[in-house]
Scaffold this motif. Structure first.
Motif, PDB file in Angstrom:
ATOM      1  N   LEU A 153       0.831  -1.207   0.000  1.00  0.00           N
ATOM      2  CA  LEU A 153       0.000   0.000   0.000  1.00  0.00           C
ATOM      3  C   LEU A 153       0.863   1.253   0.000  1.00  0.00           C
ATOM      4  O   LEU A 153       0.592   2.213  -0.735  1.00  0.00           O
ATOM      5  N   ALA A 154       1.911   1.251   0.814  1.00  0.00           N
ATOM      6  CA  ALA A 154       2.802   2.412   0.889  1.00  0.00           C
ATOM      7  C   ALA A 154       3.413   2.726  -0.475  1.00  0.00           C
ATOM      8  O   ALA A 154       3.527   3.896  -0.869  1.00  0.00           O
ATOM      9  N   ILE A 155       3.790   1.690  -1.201  1.00  0.00           N
ATOM     10  CA  ILE A 155       4.383   1.883  -2.526  1.00  0.00           C
ATOM     11  C   ILE A 155       3.410   2.593  -3.466  1.00  0.00           C
ATOM     12  O   ILE A 155       3.806   3.408  -4.298  1.00  0.00           O
ATOM     13  N   SER A 156       2.132   2.312  -3.308  1.00  0.00           N
ATOM     14  CA  SER A 156       1.124   2.829  -4.232  1.00  0.00           C
ATOM     15  C   SER A 156       0.655   4.249  -3.915  1.00  0.00           C
ATOM     16  O   SER A 156      -0.057   4.860  -4.705  1.00  0.00           O
ATOM     17  N   LEU A 157       1.043   4.792  -2.754  1.00  0.00           N
ATOM     18  CA  LEU A 157       0.582   6.127  -2.373  1.00  0.00           C
ATOM     19  C   LEU A 157       1.170   7.187  -3.313  1.00  0.00           C
ATOM     20  O   LEU A 157       2.329   7.087  -3.734  1.00  0.00           O
ATOM     21  N   PRO A 158       0.409   8.249  -3.621  1.00  0.00           N
ATOM     22  CA  PRO A 158       0.808   9.179  -4.689  1.00  0.00           C
ATOM     23  C   PRO A 158       1.929  10.160  -4.327  1.00  0.00           C
ATOM     24  O   PRO A 158       2.684  10.573  -5.208  1.00  0.00           O
TER      25      PRO A 158
ATOM     26  N   ARG B   2       3.892   8.484   1.543  1.00  0.00           N
ATOM     27  CA  ARG B   2       4.646   7.223   1.583  1.00  0.00           C
ATOM     28  C   ARG B   2       5.547   7.163   2.812  1.00  0.00           C
ATOM     29  O   ARG B   2       5.665   6.126   3.459  1.00  0.00           O
ATOM     30  N   MET B   3       6.167   8.308   3.159  1.00  0.00           N
ATOM     31  CA  MET B   3       7.058   8.341   4.315  1.00  0.00           C
ATOM     32  C   MET B   3       6.273   8.151   5.606  1.00  0.00           C
ATOM     33  O   MET B   3       6.701   7.417   6.510  1.00  0.00           O
ATOM     34  N   LYS B   4       5.115   8.798   5.692  1.00  0.00           N
ATOM     35  CA  LYS B   4       4.285   8.661   6.884  1.00  0.00           C
ATOM     36  C   LYS B   4       3.832   7.218   7.055  1.00  0.00           C
ATOM     37  O   LYS B   4       3.832   6.670   8.166  1.00  0.00           O
TER      38      LYS B   4
ATOM     39  N   LYS C 124      12.701  -2.638  -3.378  1.00  0.00           N
ATOM     40  CA  LYS C 124      13.355  -1.392  -3.827  1.00  0.00           C
ATOM     41  C   LYS C 124      12.389  -0.428  -4.511  1.00  0.00           C
ATOM     42  O   LYS C 124      12.815   0.517  -5.168  1.00  0.00           O
ATOM     43  N   GLN C 125      11.093  -0.660  -4.377  1.00  0.00           N
ATOM     44  CA  GLN C 125      10.119   0.157  -5.094  1.00  0.00           C
ATOM     45  C   GLN C 125       9.531   1.291  -4.251  1.00  0.00           C
ATOM     46  O   GLN C 125       8.769   2.113  -4.770  1.00  0.00           O
ATOM     47  N   LEU C 126       9.859   1.339  -2.968  1.00  0.00           N
ATOM     48  CA  LEU C 126       9.304   2.381  -2.098  1.00  0.00           C
ATOM     49  C   LEU C 126      10.136   3.646  -2.241  1.00  0.00           C
ATOM     50  O   LEU C 126      11.286   3.709  -1.811  1.00  0.00           O
ATOM     51  N   ASP C 127       9.546   4.658  -2.847  1.00  0.00           N
ATOM     52  CA  ASP C 127      10.254   5.908  -3.123  1.00  0.00           C
ATOM     53  C   ASP C 127      10.054   6.877  -1.964  1.00  0.00           C
ATOM     54  O   ASP C 127       9.057   7.599  -1.897  1.00  0.00           O
TER      55      ASP C 127
END
Length: 202
Positions: free
Chosen positions: A30-35, A40-42, A78-81
């Protein structure tokens, strides 16, 4: 017996770090998909908090926060920006495995010593038993004993999914435990030092 429409553990995507469970992995996805990076950091910080609660033993290490963020990096593939608070470039070393050493007394059962020979015999019996009440009862007995064995050997996990996965693997997929319907007996965690108390001479 397989029932069409049921979601079996053996049919699910393999977890990168199963010690955190499938729900944490869903949170990572879910975090990865946040805009936005801020969202995403939160979300990542909330996930780290849940991961810490799942693995309190890591707090004994001085660099446990680094370890948690490394694990999150691996689980995100490695996809979490986000702006990572720790350097995670060496995280992949965690998943690297040394070359196995051949033990002179190695046997197929040695890797499942915690279940024991009797349980292996039960797995073999379940492979050939026809579906019915008798097999269902043996599945119930076997699954509950597997969970007790995991607790007694101190593997750090009495996870129901591990029992279901092991039962499916050791019966060549013949037994698929439906965790939504199956109810385990209550198993109390066994303290690692239990059994040693009272043996010291005064």
């Amino acid at each position: 017996m397989e029932i069409k429409g049921l979601d079996y553990n053996t049919q699910r995507e393999k977890l990168i770090m199963p010690e955190y469970g499938r729900e944490i992995q869903k949170m990572v996805d879910l975090a990865i998909s946040l805009p936005t990076k801020e969202e995403r950091m939160k979300c990542a910080q909330a996930i780290i908090h849940q991961m810490e609660n799942k693995t309190p033993q890591l707090r004994d290490s001085s660099d446990y926060q680094q370890t948690l963020w490394d694990h999150l990096y691996l689980m995100s593939q490695k996809q979490l920006d986000i702006d990572w608070p720790f350097d995670v470039t060496s995280a992949e070393k965690i998943l690297s495995k040394p070359q196995p050493m051949q033990h002179p007394t190695a046997s197929p059962q040695s890797r499942v010593r915690h279940y024991g020979r009797l349980m292996m015999e039960m797995f073999e019996k379940l492979k050939t038993m026809p579906a019915g009440d008798e097999r269902d009862e043996l599945v119930r007995i076997t699954a509950n004993q597997m969970k007790r064995d995991l607790a007694a050997w101190g593997h750090g996990s009495m996870d129901d999914e591990k029992v279901a996965d092991d039962l499916a693997r050791f019966t060549d997929g013949k037994i698929q435990l439906d965790l939504q319907a199956f109810r385990f007996e209550r198993v109390a965690p066994v303290a690692q030092n239990e059994g040693k108390k009272g043996k010291r001479k005064k």
